[in-house]
Every structure is written in structure tokens, then in C-alpha cells.
Motif scaffolding. Structure first.
Motif, PDB file in Angstrom:
ATOM      1  N   TYR A  26      70.096  73.271  56.746  1.00 24.48           N
ATOM      2  CA  TYR A  26      70.984  72.259  56.174  1.00 24.48           C
ATOM      3  C   TYR A  26      70.235  70.925  56.070  1.00 24.48           C
ATOM      4  O   TYR A  26      70.371  70.192  55.091  1.00 24.48           O
ATOM      5  CB  TYR A  26      72.226  72.073  57.053  1.00 24.48           C
ATOM      6  N   VAL A  27      69.446  70.614  57.091  1.00 30.09           N
ATOM      7  CA  VAL A  27      68.665  69.375  57.083  1.00 30.09           C
ATOM      8  C   VAL A  27      67.618  69.421  55.972  1.00 30.09           C
ATOM      9  O   VAL A  27      67.430  68.449  55.227  1.00 30.09           O
ATOM     10  CB  VAL A  27      67.983  69.154  58.446  1.00 30.09           C
ATOM     11  N   ASP A  28      66.937  70.557  55.840  1.00 29.14           N
ATOM     12  CA  ASP A  28      65.936  70.707  54.792  1.00 29.14           C
ATOM     13  C   ASP A  28      66.564  70.526  53.420  1.00 29.14           C
ATOM     14  O   ASP A  28      65.988  69.875  52.527  1.00 29.14           O
ATOM     15  CB  ASP A  28      65.280  72.087  54.912  1.00 29.14           C
ATOM     16  N   THR A  29      67.763  71.070  53.221  1.00 25.21           N
ATOM     17  CA  THR A  29      68.478  70.909  51.951  1.00 25.21           C
ATOM     18  C   THR A  29      68.800  69.441  51.698  1.00 25.21           C
ATOM     19  O   THR A  29      68.619  68.913  50.588  1.00 25.21           O
ATOM     20  CB  THR A  29      69.783  71.725  51.979  1.00 25.21           C
ATOM     21  N   TYR A  30      69.278  68.752  52.721  1.00 23.90           N
ATOM     22  CA  TYR A  30      69.652  67.344  52.575  1.00 23.90           C
ATOM     23  C   TYR A  30      68.428  66.477  52.262  1.00 23.90           C
ATOM     24  O   TYR A  30      68.496  65.573  51.421  1.00 23.90           O
ATOM     25  CB  TYR A  30      70.334  66.866  53.852  1.00 23.90           C
ATOM     26  N   LEU A  31      67.309  66.731  52.901  1.00 25.46           N
ATOM     27  CA  LEU A  31      66.090  65.962  52.620  1.00 25.46           C
ATOM     28  C   LEU A  31      65.621  66.198  51.188  1.00 25.46           C
ATOM     29  O   LEU A  31      65.126  65.274  50.532  1.00 25.46           O
ATOM     30  CB  LEU A  31      64.992  66.342  53.608  1.00 25.46           C
ATOM     31  N   ASN A  32      65.791  67.401  50.681  1.00 24.60           N
ATOM     32  CA  ASN A  32      65.451  67.683  49.287  1.00 24.60           C
ATOM     33  C   ASN A  32      66.346  66.902  48.337  1.00 24.60           C
ATOM     34  O   ASN A  32      65.901  66.432  47.275  1.00 24.60           O
ATOM     35  CB  ASN A  32      65.565  69.178  48.998  1.00 24.60           C
ATOM     36  N   MET A 155      49.315  62.465  63.716  1.00 24.71           N
ATOM     37  CA  MET A 155      48.388  63.531  63.350  1.00 24.71           C
ATOM     38  C   MET A 155      49.097  64.514  62.433  1.00 24.71           C
ATOM     39  O   MET A 155      50.226  64.930  62.706  1.00 24.71           O
ATOM     40  CB  MET A 155      47.870  64.232  64.604  1.00 24.71           C
ATOM     41  N   GLN A 156      48.430  64.877  61.338  1.00 26.41           N
ATOM     42  CA  GLN A 156      49.053  65.761  60.360  1.00 26.41           C
ATOM     43  C   GLN A 156      49.141  67.186  60.891  1.00 26.41           C
ATOM     44  O   GLN A 156      48.200  67.715  61.482  1.00 26.41           O
ATOM     45  CB  GLN A 156      48.265  65.750  59.041  1.00 26.41           C
ATOM     46  N   MET A 157      50.307  67.827  60.657  1.00 23.80           N
ATOM     47  CA  MET A 157      50.560  69.195  61.077  1.00 23.80           C
ATOM     48  C   MET A 157      50.269  70.161  59.921  1.00 23.80           C
ATOM     49  O   MET A 157      50.474  69.836  58.752  1.00 23.80           O
ATOM     50  CB  MET A 157      52.016  69.371  61.510  1.00 23.80           C
ATOM     51  N   GLY A 158      49.816  71.354  60.279  1.00 21.58           N
ATOM     52  CA  GLY A 158      49.496  72.333  59.245  1.00 21.58           C
ATOM     53  C   GLY A 158      50.711  73.004  58.643  1.00 21.58           C
ATOM     54  O   GLY A 158      50.656  73.523  57.525  1.00 21.58           O
ATOM     55  N   GLY A 159      51.843  73.019  59.349  1.00 19.71           N
ATOM     56  CA  GLY A 159      53.038  73.677  58.831  1.00 19.71           C
ATOM     57  C   GLY A 159      54.215  73.482  59.767  1.00 19.71           C
ATOM     58  O   GLY A 159      54.108  72.822  60.807  1.00 19.71           O
ATOM     59  N   HIS A 160      55.339  74.065  59.425  1.00 16.05           N
ATOM     60  CA  HIS A 160      56.554  73.959  60.240  1.00 16.05           C
ATOM     61  C   HIS A 160      57.431  75.174  59.965  1.00 16.05           C
ATOM     62  O   HIS A 160      57.122  76.011  59.111  1.00 16.05           O
ATOM     63  CB  HIS A 160      57.317  72.661  59.910  1.00 16.05           C
ATOM     64  N   TYR A 161      58.534  75.271  60.707  1.00 12.58           N
ATOM     65  CA  TYR A 161      59.500  76.349  60.517  1.00 12.58           C
ATOM     66  C   TYR A 161      60.814  75.778  59.995  1.00 12.58           C
ATOM     67  O   TYR A 161      61.223  74.687  60.363  1.00 12.58           O
ATOM     68  CB  TYR A 161      59.784  77.075  61.836  1.00 12.58           C
ATOM     69  N   VAL A 162      61.488  76.562  59.145  1.00 10.70           N
ATOM     70  CA  VAL A 162      62.875  76.282  58.773  1.00 10.70           C
ATOM     71  C   VAL A 162      63.716  77.389  59.398  1.00 10.70           C
ATOM     72  O   VAL A 162      63.418  78.576  59.222  1.00 10.70           O
ATOM     73  CB  VAL A 162      63.063  76.261  57.248  1.00 10.70           C
ATOM     74  N   PHE A 163      64.753  77.019  60.153  1.00 14.34           N
ATOM     75  CA  PHE A 163      65.553  78.026  60.838  1.00 14.34           C
ATOM     76  C   PHE A 163      67.025  77.872  60.467  1.00 14.34           C
ATOM     77  O   PHE A 163      67.473  76.818  60.012  1.00 14.34           O
ATOM     78  CB  PHE A 163      65.372  77.941  62.358  1.00 14.34           C
ATOM     79  N   TYR A 164      67.767  78.958  60.647  1.00 21.89           N
ATOM     80  CA  TYR A 164      69.182  78.993  60.286  1.00 21.89           C
ATOM     81  C   TYR A 164      70.039  79.126  61.542  1.00 21.89           C
ATOM     82  O   TYR A 164      69.771  79.942  62.414  1.00 21.89           O
ATOM     83  CB  TYR A 164      69.475  80.176  59.365  1.00 21.89           C
ATOM     84  N   GLU A 165      71.086  78.296  61.625  1.00 19.94           N
ATOM     85  CA  GLU A 165      72.112  78.444  62.646  1.00 19.94           C
ATOM     86  C   GLU A 165      73.354  77.696  62.173  1.00 19.94           C
ATOM     87  O   GLU A 165      73.298  76.915  61.214  1.00 19.94           O
ATOM     88  CB  GLU A 165      71.642  77.881  63.996  1.00 19.94           C
ATOM     89  N   LYS A 166      74.478  77.932  62.825  1.00 21.32           N
ATOM     90  CA  LYS A 166      75.691  77.198  62.479  1.00 21.32           C
ATOM     91  C   LYS A 166      75.468  75.726  62.788  1.00 21.32           C
ATOM     92  O   LYS A 166      75.055  75.372  63.886  1.00 21.32           O
ATOM     93  CB  LYS A 166      76.882  77.742  63.261  1.00 21.32           C
ATOM     94  N   ASN A 167      75.756  74.872  61.819  1.00 19.94           N
ATOM     95  CA  ASN A 167      75.464  73.448  61.986  1.00 19.94           C
ATOM     96  C   ASN A 167      76.596  72.609  61.387  1.00 19.94           C
ATOM     97  O   ASN A 167      76.405  71.888  60.399  1.00 19.94           O
ATOM     98  CB  ASN A 167      74.128  73.108  61.315  1.00 19.94           C
ATOM     99  N   PRO A 168      77.819  72.697  61.962  1.00 21.76           N
ATOM    100  CA  PRO A 168      78.953  71.956  61.394  1.00 21.76           C
ATOM    101  C   PRO A 168      78.757  70.449  61.433  1.00 21.76           C
ATOM    102  O   PRO A 168      79.275  69.738  60.579  1.00 21.76           O
ATOM    103  CB  PRO A 168      80.139  72.398  62.266  1.00 21.76           C
ATOM    104  N   ASP A 191      69.348  74.785  48.215  1.00 24.52           N
ATOM    105  CA  ASP A 191      68.377  75.178  47.220  1.00 24.52           C
ATOM    106  C   ASP A 191      68.232  76.692  47.261  1.00 24.52           C
ATOM    107  O   ASP A 191      68.745  77.369  48.128  1.00 24.52           O
ATOM    108  CB  ASP A 191      67.032  74.471  47.434  1.00 24.52           C
ATOM    109  N   ARG A 192      67.536  77.248  46.260  1.00 19.40           N
ATOM    110  CA  ARG A 192      67.477  78.695  46.124  1.00 19.40           C
ATOM    111  C   ARG A 192      66.842  79.355  47.339  1.00 19.40           C
ATOM    112  O   ARG A 192      67.283  80.401  47.803  1.00 19.40           O
ATOM    113  CB  ARG A 192      66.709  79.064  44.859  1.00 19.40           C
ATOM    114  N   ALA A 193      65.770  78.758  47.871  1.00 22.69           N
ATOM    115  CA  ALA A 193      65.096  79.365  49.024  1.00 22.69           C
ATOM    116  C   ALA A 193      66.030  79.462  50.212  1.00 22.69           C
ATOM    117  O   ALA A 193      66.126  80.491  50.881  1.00 22.69           O
ATOM    118  CB  ALA A 193      63.854  78.549  49.391  1.00 22.69           C
ATOM    119  N   ALA A 194      66.762  78.359  50.496  1.00 20.29           N
ATOM    120  CA  ALA A 194      67.682  78.371  51.634  1.00 20.29           C
ATOM    121  C   ALA A 194      68.817  79.348  51.396  1.00 20.29           C
ATOM    122  O   ALA A 194      69.279  80.035  52.305  1.00 20.29           O
ATOM    123  CB  ALA A 194      68.238  76.963  51.868  1.00 20.29           C
ATOM    124  N   LYS A 195      69.284  79.428  50.114  1.00 19.57           N
ATOM    125  CA  LYS A 195      70.393  80.316  49.807  1.00 19.57           C
ATOM    126  C   LYS A 195      69.974  81.775  49.993  1.00 19.57           C
ATOM    127  O   LYS A 195      70.708  82.590  50.550  1.00 19.57           O
ATOM    128  CB  LYS A 195      70.850  80.076  48.371  1.00 19.57           C
TER     129      LYS A 195
END
Length: 359
Positions: A26-32, A155-168, A191-195
Motif C-alpha cells: 500500500y505504501v509503495d502504491t502511494y509513493l508511486n 549509503m545506497q542500497m542495492g535493493g529492497h522488498y515489497v511485502f503484503y499484509e493487512k494495512n487498514p 499499480d499492476r504489479a501490486a495488483k
């Protein structure tokens, strides 16, 4: 109970650095959405979450984002005032009880995703806690970079994770702020990826339920065969008892069919009541989703409190999305917007009494 790593995750980039950064989808969607609105001038957000250590691994969980409403966008030089920080802390306490600001996010048109002294100074002044996160995005080129503050530098990170959980909590905040950042209801969807990610999670849950039902039917069938064989052997030479056996078999068969029908009905009702997820997809959560794991009520405002009755339409017998759009707007052009707003992959899958959020 010791906290575990999320089970439903998708990896973005090469996650080999410390800390491990987890962003709720949900956060990733909002930042987009904020990035999409920053085509002409920069926009920012506070990142909300917590620092945790799991299996001796340092992690940052980002479960919320708060739009920086008063970010100085007119000046050529990026500026963040103390009053903006205080406002962010206030909203964090209001919408995300028990969480804290763990970093910030900046989207700017045509800006290279590299650090400069101004960004570093701002981060060290307001977000200098160990493992705090900074996300920088070029809203035109759609490039991004994640940074973590450690050893007194970003310091720049090489990557991150997107995770799903209930987030009311995040869903409620997205609804309350949709007009503030100029996001229309039809845009307040994943977005399509999250969906696709949420759909995969639901399919796994449905498959597990189908397997459980199959095992129940199998066990019931075996039990019925055993009972029939036992009764048949003991009454093989007794005609009167054979009639009793036949009656018993018919009764058992009706019972098994009744149980199977009842189980199928419960499964259908559960599938009809399944959310999603969705959620940016839906703006109404079931009562149990509005509670924390300890069973206490969430302090944030609920979706129903944020929206008036005019924002909803209750599905009637014979309704389709085309009919609803024609009735409310005089045309069928809003059908797709209604479908996206409510996270419907098939516009025909609506049911009587369902509340639809209107664009």
C-alpha cells in the motif's frame, strides 16, 4: 512471540545490504501516486514504520507514508522547515499509533537519483537515526534509489522488498488524503504489479482451502464405506436387517450430501465476502480488519467515517456496472473507473447489497 520475516514478498533489485528494507505494498502504491503528481515540481513524504532485528538481521519495516503538504516547491533550493517536521510527527501519531518516522521520500522531475550536500544535510538534521531510509525518485525517467543512514552517512542500497499484509491504517490515510494531493478515486488503486501480487496471494489461499475441502470429502467417503461394509458383513444372512441397512445407507448418503452442500455454501459466502485486498482497491474493511492482533480497536478514523453516503452505491437486483454508470452519470464511460476504484478484475462479479465506492 519472536517476530518473523514476511511470507508474501517480492524482491526489487539485489537485496544483499544491511539493513534489509521492507516496504508494504500500500505504501509503495502511494509513493508511486505522489511520483506521478510530481511531473512539474518536486513532492515529498515522510516514511513511517519501525526498526526491528530478526534472526540477528537488522531490518526497517515501512508500513506508512505521510505526504509533505507544505514542502517548499517554489524555491529552486530544497528546503524543509521545522514546522513541517512537527506536522509530520503529529500525523504519524494520529494515523499510525505505535509507529515512528523512519525516513523520507523525495520525487522530483528530471533530477538525477544521486545525493547532494543539501539532501545529506537535511537527512542528518531531521532523520539521523541509525538505519533511517531515504528514497529518491526521478518522476520523469521513473528511476529510483534507496539509501540507508549508517556509519554517519547515507549509503545506497542495492535493493529492497515489497511485502503484503493487512494495512487498514495506511488505507484509511490514503482515503483521507486523496483530495489533498489531487488523486481522483479512479486513480486510488494499486499499480499492476501490486495488483498481480495480491491476486497471487489470494489464489494461494483459495488453493489451500480447496485442498482442505477435498481432504474432508475423502475422509467422509472412506468413513461411509467402512460403515457400510461393517453393517453388511454383520447382517449378510438376515433379510430383515438388510432392509435396515438399506435405510441406514440412504440416511448416511443424505447426511453426506447435506454436509457437502453446506460446506460449498460456506465457501461461496466466504469467497463473496473476500476483500483484497483489496484494497486501495476497496475503501471498506471488515470489522475484524479494523482491530489489532490484540483485539483492540484502531484509533484512526475508519473508511466509513471518512466518506459520506453519497460516495457509495449499494448494488440492487439486476444491476451491472454499465447500468450503475448509466443511472448515476448518464453514460457508461465511468464503468471502468468504478471497476478500478473497487478492485474488480471482472465488472460482472458484483452481488446484491455490495457497497461500491463511486468516482
Amino acid at each position: 512471540m519472536e517476530r518473523q520475516f514476511p511470507k508474501n514478498v517480492r524482491q526489487v533489485g539485489n537485496v544483499s545490504d544491511t539493513p534489509k528494507i521492507y516496504v508494504e505494498d500500500y505504501v509503495d502504491t502511494y509513493l508511486n501516486q505522489i511520483k506521478d503528481k510530481a511531473k512539474e515540481k518536486r513532492a515529498g513524504a515522510f516514511l513511517v514504520g519501525e526498526y526491528v532485528t530478526i534472526n540477528e538481521q537488522e531490518c526497517v519495516y515501512i508500513t506508512g507514508a505521510l505526504w509533505m503538504k507544505n514542502l517548499n516547491t517554489d524555491s529552486t533550493e530544497l528546503q524543509i522547515e521545522d514546522s513541517l517536521i512537527e506536522e509530520g510527527k503529529k500525523e504519524c501519531a494520529e494515523f499510525f499509533e505505535g509507529k515512528k518516522i523512519v525516513g523520507w521520500y523525495l520525487a522530483a522531475p528530471g533530477r538525477p537519483v544521486v545525493l547532494d550536500n543539501k539532501i545529506v544535510n537535511i537527512h542528518e538534521k531531521y532523520f539521523s537515526e541509525k538505519n533511517s531510509v531515504f528514497i529518491l525518485r526521478d518522476s520523469l525517467e521513473n528511476e529510483e534509489a534507496y539509501f540507508a543512514y549508517k556509519y554517519h552517512e547515507l549509503m545506497q542500497m542495492g535493493g529492497h522488498y515489497v511485502f503484503y499484509e493487512k494495512n487498514p491504517a495506511m488505507q484509511n490515510y490514503m482515503i483521507s488524503s486523496r483530495r489533498k494531493i489531487g488523486v481522483t478515486p479512479s486513480e486510488m488503486v494499486e499499480d499492476r504489479a501490486a495488483k498481480d501480487f495480491r491476486s497471487t496471494v489470494r489464489e494461494r489461499m483459495e488453493l489451500q482451502e480447496q485442498r482442505a475441502n477435498s481432504r474432508l470429502v475423502y475422509v467422509t467417503s472412506v468413513l461411509l464405506v467402512v460403515i457400510v461394509m461393517a453393517i453388511g458383513i454383520s447382517t449378510m444372512n438376515n433379510y430383515d436387517k438388510m432392509n435396515s441397512v438399506q435405510n441406514s445407507i440412504e440416511t448416511l448418503s443424505e447426511t453426506v450430501r447435506g454436509n457437502a452442500d453446506s460446506k460449498n455454501t460456506e465457501t461461496a459466502e466466504a469467497a463473496a465476502d473476500e476483500p483484497k485486498a483489496e484494497a486501495a482497491e476497496t475503501e471498506e474493511k471488515a470489522p475484524e480488519e479494523e482491530k489489532t492482533s490484540e483485539g483492540t480497536e484502531l484509533p484512526t478514523s475508519t473508511i466509513q467515517e471518512e466518506l459520506s453516503e453519497q460516495d457509495y452505491y449499494i448494488v440492487q437486483r439486476g444491476d451491472t456496472l454499465d447500468k450503475i454508470s448509466l443511472r448515476l452519470y448518464g453514460n457508461t464511460e465511468e464503468t471502468e473507473a468504478i471497476c478500478k476504484m473497487n478492485g474488480l478484475s471482472d465488472g460482472n462479479l458484483i452481488f446484491i447489497g455490495q457497497k461500491l465506492l463511486l468516482p
